[in-house]
Design an enzyme around this catalytic site. Structure first.
Site, PDB file in Angstrom:
ATOM      1  CD  GLN A  21      -1.334   4.752  -8.187  1.00  0.00           C
ATOM      2  OE1 GLN A  21      -0.303   4.276  -8.420  1.00  0.00           O
ATOM      3  NE2 GLN A  21      -2.483   4.562  -8.697  1.00  0.00           N
ATOM      4  CB  VAL A  46      -5.971   6.114  -3.720  1.00  0.00           C
ATOM      5  CG1 VAL A  46      -7.048   4.759  -3.764  1.00  0.00           C
ATOM      6  CG2 VAL A  46      -6.506   6.919  -2.589  1.00  0.00           C
ATOM      7  CG  HIS A 103      -6.008   8.624  -8.623  1.00  0.00           C
ATOM      8  ND1 HIS A 103      -5.562   7.735  -8.457  1.00  0.00           N
ATOM      9  CD2 HIS A 103      -5.619   9.836  -8.249  1.00  0.00           C
ATOM     10  CE1 HIS A 103      -4.640   8.135  -7.446  1.00  0.00           C
ATOM     11  NE2 HIS A 103      -4.499   9.664  -7.563  1.00  0.00           N
ATOM     12  CG  HIS A 145      -4.695  14.200  -9.685  1.00  0.00           C
ATOM     13  ND1 HIS A 145      -5.238  14.176  -8.656  1.00  0.00           N
ATOM     14  CD2 HIS A 145      -3.980  12.901  -9.699  1.00  0.00           C
ATOM     15  CE1 HIS A 145      -4.752  13.624  -7.798  1.00  0.00           C
ATOM     16  NE2 HIS A 145      -3.999  12.663  -8.457  1.00  0.00           N
TER      17      HIS A 145
END
Length: 141
Positions: free
Chosen positions: A93, A95, A99, A101
């Site tokens: 990961q 960041v 999130h 994708h």
């Protein structure tokens, strides 16, 4: 890391430029700046949430609904034949902000998947032990 020093929080706030493709009160989706393929999109909650297990229950349905919309959009809007949809939690990961994708895919696009090391269970009993541990964990949630 907190929301104050998070790249994705900065994109959500408009402090860092991002090519936004979807935004509502709870979520923002924007193009990945280093896409696997053009149109590779990241869906993030506006609220600083680190991993999928941290996502509050009230945001789960919206997160998945937007993921579905994005998976459809890469087909309808980009001419992809399908999509690759993935979430990393902690490992890989890049960041530390949840999130999703959504990567457009086309047969023969050259993406060969992941080269994960494989292992084996020592016995059927060991395999069942792991299955039981997962069932127990799922019953507690």
């Amino acid at each position: 890391m907190t929301g104050a020093d998070c790249l994705f929080c900065a994109i959500v706030a408009g402090d860092v430029p991002g090519s936004t493709v979807l935004a509502d009160d709870d979520f923002v989706a924007f193009l990945d700046h280093r896409p696997v393929f053009k149109g590779h999109t990241l869906l993030v909650p506006r609220r600083h949430v680190v991993t999928l297990p941290d996502l509050p229950a009230e945001l789960r349905d919206g997160f998945l609904a937007h993921g579905q919309r994005l998976a459809t959009a890469v087909v309808e809007g980009l001419g992809a034949q399908g999509s690759f949809v993935a979430i990393n939690n902690v490992v890989s990961q890049s960041v530390a902000h949840l999130h999703l994708h959504v990567v457009p895919r086309t047969k023969g696009d050259g993406l060969r998947g992941f080269f994960w090391p494989r292992t084996r269970y020592a016995s059927d009993a060991e395999q069942e032990e792991y299955a039981g541990r997962l069932r127990t964990a799922l019953d507690g949630t």
